[in-house]
Enzyme design. Structure first.
Site, PDB file in Angstrom:
ATOM      1  N   SER A   1      24.714  56.168  46.130  1.00 45.30           N
ATOM      2  CA  SER A   1      24.026  54.896  46.337  1.00 45.30           C
ATOM      3  C   SER A   1      24.673  54.143  47.489  1.00 45.30           C
ATOM      4  O   SER A   1      25.888  54.240  47.711  1.00 45.30           O
ATOM      5  CB  SER A   1      24.095  54.042  45.072  1.00 45.30           C
TER       6      SER A   1
ATOM      7  N   TYR B   1      28.683  50.709  38.067  1.00 42.65           N
ATOM      8  CA  TYR B   1      27.722  51.608  38.712  1.00 42.65           C
ATOM      9  C   TYR B   1      28.218  52.033  40.092  1.00 42.65           C
ATOM     10  O   TYR B   1      28.199  53.224  40.430  1.00 42.65           O
ATOM     11  CB  TYR B   1      26.375  50.908  38.831  1.00 42.65           C
TER      12      TYR B   1
END
Length: 312
Positions: free
Chosen positions: A186, A199
């Protein structure tokens, strides 16, 4: 010319060369078809089958379709069999390729069974896409709901599953001397990212693990690449409207596949490359200011749709 003057001239020249090389490398990423061309048979030359985790929707589904369109048969993995069966039907109808469905919960201890089902397949491409975002709304670590369970789920889904799937697929690729592994990270892993700390940290693992494996196995003819997108309109991103920054899964995957030969990490698209560069240019003291973090929370809350579950 004295020695000190010569030193500064050489130092200045070295700096100019260094930044010139970095600029050249950056501009290469803007023209992937020119710098990293792929033959029409590139993916099928890697092997007969592609394996895609988290393939029932979003980025994983788009990868499954794209690789089938390149002539590969595909194995799609996710939890919901009915959805996988529908995806398999659509891929078969539109491409004519074979599709194998494995409905399983990748956060459980299911990897020996998966290995058995994949054992006889000539797998040329693995896409580790399955992932979990604890909360679409940014929040501090201790404010995350069901924190203990969330920690375990995020690590199992984002970290353990990727490493286990590589362990299953990589040996045969090493024996054949070819293969491609794409691990979806990401853009938020570009910097330590407050309010998405758990995350972002899990996606840093994906990135570093991929880069380390690529260094270990590139001489064996294997490409291992971390793909680090920012905005893609998926369930995890609350189906944000597409624009120049937020891409559809299909557009993002089409773009990212052009960067397969671009190295061990790519943002996957020109707009996300620019975003990553800008994010790393902003001083962290500014990004971490309370006013900026509060603005981020409010912005996401205003943009979100009715609540959706965000585990993929």
């Amino acid at each position: 010319m004295d020695l000190l003057e010569l030193f500064f001239i050489v130092l200045g020249a070295a700096v100019i060369v260094c930044y010139g090389v970095r600029l050249l490398l950056f501009t290469r990423m803007l023209f992937p078809k020119m710098w990293f061309p792929l033959s029409k048979s590139f993916f099928t030359s890697m092997g007969e089958w592609a394996v895609v985790t988290g393939a029932s929707e979003g980025i994983g589904r788009a990868y499954a379709f794209a690789l089938a369109e390149q002539g590969m048969d595909v194995v799609i993995l996710s939890r919901t069999k009915a959805t996988l069966d529908q995806v398999a039907k659509e891929i078969g109808a539109s491409t004519g390729q074979r599709v194998k469905v494995i409905a399983t919960d990748l956060m459980e201890d299911v990897f020996s069974e998966i290995e058995d089902q994949l054992r006889c397949l000539n797998i040329g491409v693995l896409v580790n896409n399955v992932g979990m975002l604890p909360s679409f709304i940014p929040c501090k670590f201790l404010e995350c709901a069901e924190l203990d369970q969330t920690i375990t789920k995020v690590i199992n889904c984002n970290v353990k599953t990727m490493a286990k799937m590589c362990r299953i697929i990589l040996p045969a690729m090493e024996n054949r001397g070819k293969g491609v592994i794409v691990n979806i990270s990401s853009g938020v892993a570009s910097i330590p990212f407050p309010l998405y700390s758990l995350y972002a940290a899990s996606k840093v693992f994906v990135e570093r693990f991929s880069q380390g494996l690529h260094a270990e196995y590139k001489d064996k003819g294997i490409i291992i690449q971390a793909v680090t997108p920012f905005g893609v309109s998926t369930r995890m991103a609350d189906y944000q409207k597409t624009n120049i920054v937020t891409l559809s899964p299909e557009d993002f995957v089409k773009s990212s596949l052009q960067y397969i030969r671009a190295g061990d990490k790519t943002y996957g698209s020109v707009c996300h490359i620019v975003l990553g560069w800008l994010l790393q240019c902003v001083p962290l003291e500014i990004l971490y200011a309370d006013s900026i973090l509060l603005s981020l929370q409010n912005y996401v809350k205003k943009r979100r749709h009715p609540p959706l579950k965000v585990t993929l």
